[in-house]
Enzyme design. Sequence first.
Site, PDB file in Angstrom:
ATOM      1  N   HIS A 155       0.864  -1.190   0.000  1.00 43.23           N
ATOM      2  CA  HIS A 155       0.000   0.000   0.000  1.00 43.23           C
ATOM      3  C   HIS A 155       0.897   1.236   0.000  1.00 43.23           C
ATOM      4  O   HIS A 155       1.722   1.428   0.896  1.00 43.23           O
ATOM      5  CB  HIS A 155      -0.927  -0.012   1.215  1.00 43.23           C
ATOM      6  CG  HIS A 155      -2.013  -1.041   1.121  1.00 43.23           C
ATOM      7  ND1 HIS A 155      -2.448  -1.771   2.200  1.00 43.23           N
ATOM      8  CD2 HIS A 155      -2.749  -1.466   0.058  1.00 43.23           C
ATOM      9  CE1 HIS A 155      -3.411  -2.600   1.810  1.00 43.23           C
ATOM     10  NE2 HIS A 155      -3.607  -2.431   0.520  1.00 43.23           N
ATOM     11  N   ALA A 156       0.704   2.082  -0.998  1.00 42.99           N
ATOM     12  CA  ALA A 156       1.677   3.129  -1.308  1.00 42.99           C
ATOM     13  C   ALA A 156       1.941   4.074  -0.148  1.00 42.99           C
ATOM     14  O   ALA A 156       3.082   4.488   0.082  1.00 42.99           O
ATOM     15  CB  ALA A 156       1.189   3.917  -2.528  1.00 42.99           C
ATOM     16  N   ARG A 157       0.899   4.451   0.581  1.00 42.51           N
ATOM     17  CA  ARG A 157       1.037   5.488   1.604  1.00 42.51           C
ATOM     18  C   ARG A 157       1.710   5.005   2.880  1.00 42.51           C
ATOM     19  O   ARG A 157       2.016   5.810   3.764  1.00 42.51           O
ATOM     20  CB  ARG A 157      -0.336   6.054   1.937  1.00 42.51           C
ATOM     21  CG  ARG A 157      -1.317   5.045   2.538  1.00 42.51           C
ATOM     22  CD  ARG A 157      -2.701   5.635   2.585  1.00 42.51           C
ATOM     23  NE  ARG A 157      -3.720   4.735   3.123  1.00 42.51           N
ATOM     24  CZ  ARG A 157      -5.015   5.029   3.188  1.00 42.51           C
ATOM     25  NH1 ARG A 157      -5.428   6.217   2.773  1.00 42.51           N
ATOM     26  NH2 ARG A 157      -5.882   4.172   3.673  1.00 42.51           N
ATOM     27  N   GLU A 158       1.958   3.709   2.978  1.00 38.13           N
ATOM     28  CA  GLU A 158       2.509   3.135   4.207  1.00 38.13           C
ATOM     29  C   GLU A 158       4.034   3.183   4.164  1.00 38.13           C
ATOM     30  O   GLU A 158       4.722   2.161   4.133  1.00 38.13           O
ATOM     31  CB  GLU A 158       1.952   1.723   4.394  1.00 38.13           C
ATOM     32  CG  GLU A 158       0.434   1.740   4.552  1.00 38.13           C
ATOM     33  CD  GLU A 158      -0.234   0.370   4.470  1.00 38.13           C
ATOM     34  OE1 GLU A 158       0.489  -0.654   4.443  1.00 38.13           O
ATOM     35  OE2 GLU A 158      -1.486   0.313   4.424  1.00 38.13           O
ATOM     36  N   ARG A 184      -3.188   4.879  -1.947  1.00 41.60           N
ATOM     37  CA  ARG A 184      -3.062   3.521  -1.413  1.00 41.60           C
ATOM     38  C   ARG A 184      -2.810   2.481  -2.510  1.00 41.60           C
ATOM     39  O   ARG A 184      -2.056   1.521  -2.313  1.00 41.60           O
ATOM     40  CB  ARG A 184      -4.361   3.179  -0.671  1.00 41.60           C
ATOM     41  CG  ARG A 184      -4.558   1.734  -0.236  1.00 41.60           C
ATOM     42  CD  ARG A 184      -5.936   1.604   0.402  1.00 41.60           C
ATOM     43  NE  ARG A 184      -6.345   0.227   0.627  1.00 41.60           N
ATOM     44  CZ  ARG A 184      -6.188  -0.429   1.763  1.00 41.60           C
ATOM     45  NH1 ARG A 184      -5.598   0.160   2.788  1.00 41.60           N
ATOM     46  NH2 ARG A 184      -6.624  -1.669   1.897  1.00 41.60           N
ATOM     47  N   ASN A 202      -3.539  -5.461  -2.298  1.00 45.42           N
ATOM     48  CA  ASN A 202      -3.697  -6.502  -1.281  1.00 45.42           C
ATOM     49  C   ASN A 202      -5.131  -7.038  -1.219  1.00 45.42           C
ATOM     50  O   ASN A 202      -5.532  -7.644  -0.235  1.00 45.42           O
ATOM     51  CB  ASN A 202      -3.276  -5.990   0.093  1.00 45.42           C
ATOM     52  CG  ASN A 202      -2.825  -7.138   0.994  1.00 45.42           C
ATOM     53  OD1 ASN A 202      -2.143  -8.056   0.537  1.00 45.42           O
ATOM     54  ND2 ASN A 202      -3.205  -7.094   2.264  1.00 45.42           N
ATOM     55  N   ARG A 203      -5.883  -6.800  -2.281  1.00 43.49           N
ATOM     56  CA  ARG A 203      -7.175  -7.471  -2.492  1.00 43.49           C
ATOM     57  C   ARG A 203      -7.185  -8.159  -3.856  1.00 43.49           C
ATOM     58  O   ARG A 203      -8.226  -8.603  -4.307  1.00 43.49           O
ATOM     59  CB  ARG A 203      -8.333  -6.455  -2.453  1.00 43.49           C
ATOM     60  CG  ARG A 203      -8.443  -5.639  -1.174  1.00 43.49           C
ATOM     61  CD  ARG A 203      -8.842  -6.472   0.017  1.00 43.49           C
ATOM     62  NE  ARG A 203      -9.142  -5.622   1.157  1.00 43.49           N
ATOM     63  CZ  ARG A 203      -8.237  -5.153   2.000  1.00 43.49           C
ATOM     64  NH1 ARG A 203      -6.946  -5.442   1.804  1.00 43.49           N
ATOM     65  NH2 ARG A 203      -8.593  -4.406   3.030  1.00 43.49           N
ATOM     66  N   HIS A 239       3.171  -3.743   6.660  1.00 48.14           N
ATOM     67  CA  HIS A 239       2.189  -2.703   6.380  1.00 48.14           C
ATOM     68  C   HIS A 239       2.259  -1.659   7.502  1.00 48.14           C
ATOM     69  O   HIS A 239       3.085  -1.732   8.393  1.00 48.14           O
ATOM     70  CB  HIS A 239       0.769  -3.296   6.369  1.00 48.14           C
ATOM     71  CG  HIS A 239       0.490  -4.240   5.251  1.00 48.14           C
ATOM     72  ND1 HIS A 239      -0.508  -4.029   4.328  1.00 48.14           N
ATOM     73  CD2 HIS A 239       1.059  -5.432   4.910  1.00 48.14           C
ATOM     74  CE1 HIS A 239      -0.547  -5.030   3.467  1.00 48.14           C
ATOM     75  NE2 HIS A 239       0.399  -5.907   3.799  1.00 48.14           N
ATOM     76  N   TYR A 242      -9.834  -7.068  10.353  1.00 50.97           N
ATOM     77  CA  TYR A 242     -11.098  -6.969   9.625  1.00 50.97           C
ATOM     78  C   TYR A 242     -11.065  -7.943   8.459  1.00 50.97           C
ATOM     79  O   TYR A 242     -10.024  -8.514   8.112  1.00 50.97           O
ATOM     80  CB  TYR A 242     -11.315  -5.545   9.100  1.00 50.97           C
ATOM     81  CG  TYR A 242     -10.114  -4.971   8.395  1.00 50.97           C
ATOM     82  CD1 TYR A 242      -9.859  -5.253   7.052  1.00 50.97           C
ATOM     83  CD2 TYR A 242      -9.198  -4.158   9.074  1.00 50.97           C
ATOM     84  CE1 TYR A 242      -8.753  -4.744   6.403  1.00 50.97           C
ATOM     85  CE2 TYR A 242      -8.079  -3.649   8.428  1.00 50.97           C
ATOM     86  CZ  TYR A 242      -7.874  -3.941   7.097  1.00 50.97           C
ATOM     87  OH  TYR A 242      -6.763  -3.436   6.461  1.00 50.97           O
ATOM     88  N   GLU A 255       1.331  -5.082  10.765  1.00 50.96           N
ATOM     89  CA  GLU A 255       1.005  -3.651  10.759  1.00 50.96           C
ATOM     90  C   GLU A 255       1.925  -2.954  11.761  1.00 50.96           C
ATOM     91  O   GLU A 255       1.836  -3.188  12.974  1.00 50.96           O
ATOM     92  CB  GLU A 255      -0.460  -3.425  11.143  1.00 50.96           C
ATOM     93  CG  GLU A 255      -1.467  -4.059  10.198  1.00 50.96           C
ATOM     94  CD  GLU A 255      -1.740  -3.229   8.959  1.00 50.96           C
ATOM     95  OE1 GLU A 255      -1.130  -2.141   8.829  1.00 50.96           O
ATOM     96  OE2 GLU A 255      -2.553  -3.665   8.130  1.00 50.96           O
TER      97      GLU A 255
END
Length: 424
Positions: free
Chosen positions: A188-191, A242, A259-260, A312, A364, A387
């Site tokens: 995820h780009a923003r992480e 993201r 990641n989906r 992440h 989730y 995470e």
Amino acid sequence: MKVLILVFVFAGLAAALPSGPVNRDITGAQVIRVNPTRAAHLHYLHGLFMQDLYDFWTEPRAVGKNVDIMAQRWMVPVLKATLSKVGIEYSVIIPDLGDLTEKSKVANDRALEMAKRRNPNPKHNMDWTAYHRLDDLYGYMDYLAETYSHIVKVKTIGKSYEGRDMKMLKLSNEGFRKPIVFIDGGIHAREWISTATVSYIMSQMVENREDYPFLDHIDIIFMPTINPDGYEYSHTHDRYWRKTRSRTGVLGCRGVDPNRNWDFHWNEVGTSDDPCSDMYSGPEPFSEIEMQNVRDQLNKYANRIKVYLSFHAFSQLWMYPWGHTFALPNDWVDLEDLALDAVESLTSVFGTSYEVGSSMQTSYAAAGGSDDWAKGVAGIKYTYTVELRDTGNFGFVLPPGQIIPTGMETLEAVKTIGRFVAST
């Protein structure tokens, strides 16, 4: 009555717009922390989450677990009004995201400039006092391959959608024939902290190889970012981007949630069919060339990969499969035991606490993730999504000053995993 009218007007305006972060404006945006104290609250937040009207920085997962929601300036009043209407307590944890983001950018730019001035090595610009761009990261990987050619090989495994290299570093001292730990970040780009942390661990294990005797018995693959287009876009255009950057056919809505996008219970739960959504799973499994490239490497070495780690941010969670069901893998006790040992080592450094459990238990529903595919299809026994820091005070805008502490503590966890693989 005025509140209800306001809610109605804003909801109508929101419904008329494409869902998802199209042309996102964060000036005056706020991050609001919500505390669902009843099952009804959780149900309501799930519904709100699926509408894609807001950017949920953390998603609804359990009663009593905080949920952080980013609302653009014009949507802040309606979010607060609706939360109050249904009796859900909230607090503002970031009162002006635009201001915080700008200050963070100034601080990072200053740290980058200082790093270049004091860097004694003319062959690369990399350090861990700032978040670096892709060129610096790849330049450093090439430097490692040149300087430590007896133990490091860097390979371009393919191109991204926009034509960027996807680089992988292999660390081995015996011809790359031993059991493997595969580590990636930046899906995820923003992480940004995930990419920085993976590169920090990589640097320590390569440049201080003698401090890690377990490396005599294992090989490690590092991919600090597996979404290079998104990573660069988050630096140049939208800090909170993201997804990937592929075209979806919908004007103004680009990219897929990488990641989906994996072909294991793809698009079942925790995903979206809307190309404008941050959770868009794509038109089909593995529609994204970046994920195809990573998949091919996992398949290539699957019989030797003993542990797959995908880093992440944020929330401080150490998770194992599954993300599509509350059912647990048959060997979940083994996965949890190793995770608990890794987290114990991590916590021993600065006292940072992590929650351990399956993805569905601790976070989730999220079908189509890389860790689930790695276990369910590639057959890798130990697969984890981690995470990293923090728990929401800064969220995705973790200050550069926390890169090294995050890297140090996470390195201890990876060392524990490395010793485990070396001993089995």
